[in-house]
Design a protein around this motif. Structure first.
Motif, mmCIF file in Angstrom:
data_model
loop_
_atom_site.group_PDB
_atom_site.id
_atom_site.type_symbol
_atom_site.label_atom_id
_atom_site.label_comp_id
_atom_site.label_asym_id
_atom_site.label_seq_id
_atom_site.Cartn_x
_atom_site.Cartn_y
_atom_site.Cartn_z
ATOM 1 N N VAL A 280 0.847 -1.203 0.000
ATOM 2 C CA VAL A 280 0.000 0.000 0.000
ATOM 3 C C VAL A 280 0.880 1.250 0.000
ATOM 4 O O VAL A 280 1.871 1.314 0.725
ATOM 5 C CB VAL A 280 -0.940 0.014 1.234
ATOM 6 N N ALA B 296 -3.449 0.305 -3.470
ATOM 7 C CA ALA B 296 -3.091 -1.054 -3.055
ATOM 8 C C ALA B 296 -2.729 -1.869 -4.290
ATOM 9 O O ALA B 296 -3.481 -1.900 -5.262
ATOM 10 C CB ALA B 296 -4.259 -1.715 -2.322
ATOM 11 N N VAL C 228 -6.650 5.216 3.013
ATOM 12 C CA VAL C 228 -5.970 3.939 3.303
ATOM 13 C C VAL C 228 -6.987 2.892 3.748
ATOM 14 O O VAL C 228 -6.972 1.743 3.276
ATOM 15 C CB VAL C 228 -4.864 4.121 4.375
ATOM 16 N N ARG D 167 -7.816 -0.551 1.574
ATOM 17 C CA ARG D 167 -7.585 -1.872 2.213
ATOM 18 C C ARG D 167 -8.887 -2.667 2.235
ATOM 19 O O ARG D 167 -8.890 -3.896 1.992
ATOM 20 C CB ARG D 167 -7.035 -1.684 3.639
#
Length: 307
Positions: A151, A244, A297, A301
């Motif tokens: 990431v 990602a 983030v 994810r």
């Protein structure tokens, strides 16, 4: 081929530098062959950085077992050429592990680097044109899994001092190279706030893929602008962003659940059109834009998990 085009560039280090040097006899090549020659070999790259006063991890040139004399451990042994995503690397914890690590080299030259307890890894993707104009995409923070980038997000969570220093080092490296094109400098940030240059990529970089959706001008367009002598574009971020990587492992149970992943607003999918999904092979990436980098983030994810 070179005679039929106006300019030549590359986006992969494993091109023979002799090929670039030959093309340069007939046409402009950016970045120049000398830059490729230095950056495609860890020993040449680290020597160039150290000689020019850039901060690097302590290192030794390894050709024979005797070269390990007075080495401190833990250390990381890396092949000098053709290593990426953790390939060609061995961590040596103690003297007793030297021989087995050395055998794995199969006679190729290597670099022994001090093992760094770093706080995080960051990168600066930049572009420079032939007139010396410089543009950068700020500091990007990177998290790895099994030595492969997992990431990335921007802006990185670093101090203003670290931000300025990372950009300044990157610009100084680009100027020293008289670089033309897009370039990435990867750094370790140590626990006491020191930046150490880990690697230079003379091309658009995986950590800069998030610029495709997040920036006015992405890293690939910037490469074209720089090598074609066009003005560099704006590197402004529209919003905080996270990316990602999607490795071949995502396909191990069949076709991923794209619908469930893309049900998250502001998530975008990029697939690279590779024919076969193999374990550890980069097949594509997801990006998420959000009001804060933390939310970006979290969303990227989640989108990856939903696959």
């Amino acid at each position: 081929f070179a005679k039929q085009v106006d300019v030549v560039t590359f986006e992969f280090e494993n091109v023979p530098s002799a090929c670039i040097e030959t093309a340069a006899k007939y046409v402009q090549v950016h970045p120049k062959g000398e830059v490729l020659y230095i950056t495609q070999n860890r020993l040449r790259e680290k020597t160039f950085l150290a000689k020019n006063g850039f901060p690097v991890t302590p290192f030794k040139h390894i050709k024979t077992l005797q070269d390990f004399e007075n080495a401190e451990f833990p250390s990381v042994l890396k092949t000098a050429g053709f290593g990426y995503d953790g390939k060609g690397q061995s961590k040596i914890e103690a003297i007793g592990e030297i021989e087995s690590a050395f055998e794995k080299l199969n006679g190729t030259e290597a670099v022994l680097e001090a093992f760094i307890e770093f706080e995080k890894e960051v990168s600066v993707v930049c572009a420079r044109d032939a007139k010396g104009n410089f543009a950068h995409f700020g500091v990007i923070e990177n998290a790895h899994a099994n030595h492969i980038l997992d990431v990335s997000f921007a802006p990185a969570i670093v101090s203003e001092k670290t931000f300025k220093e990372a950009v300044e080092i990157t610009q100084n490296i680009a100027d020293k190279f008289e670089y033309v094109g897009t370039m990435c400098v990867e750094f370790f940030l140590t626990k006491d706030g020191k930046l150490l240059v880990n690697e230079i990529a003379p091309r658009p970089h995986n950590s800069g893929h998030l610029t495709i959706d997040a920036c006015v001008t992405n890293q690939f367009e910037q490469q074209v602008r720089a090598v074609c002598g066009l003005p560099l574009g704006s590197t402004e971020y529209l919003k905080p962003v996270a990316m990602a990587n999607l490795l071949g492992d995502v396909w191990q149970n069949g076709e991923p659940n794209w619908k469930q992943s893309l049900a998250i607003p502001n998530v975008k999918l990029h697939l690279y059109g590779k024919a076969e999904a193999r374990k550890g092979r980069k097949m594509g990436h997801l990006t998420a834009l959000a009001e804060t980098v933390e939310t970006a983030v979290e969303n990227v994810r989640k989108a990856k998990k939903n696959l």
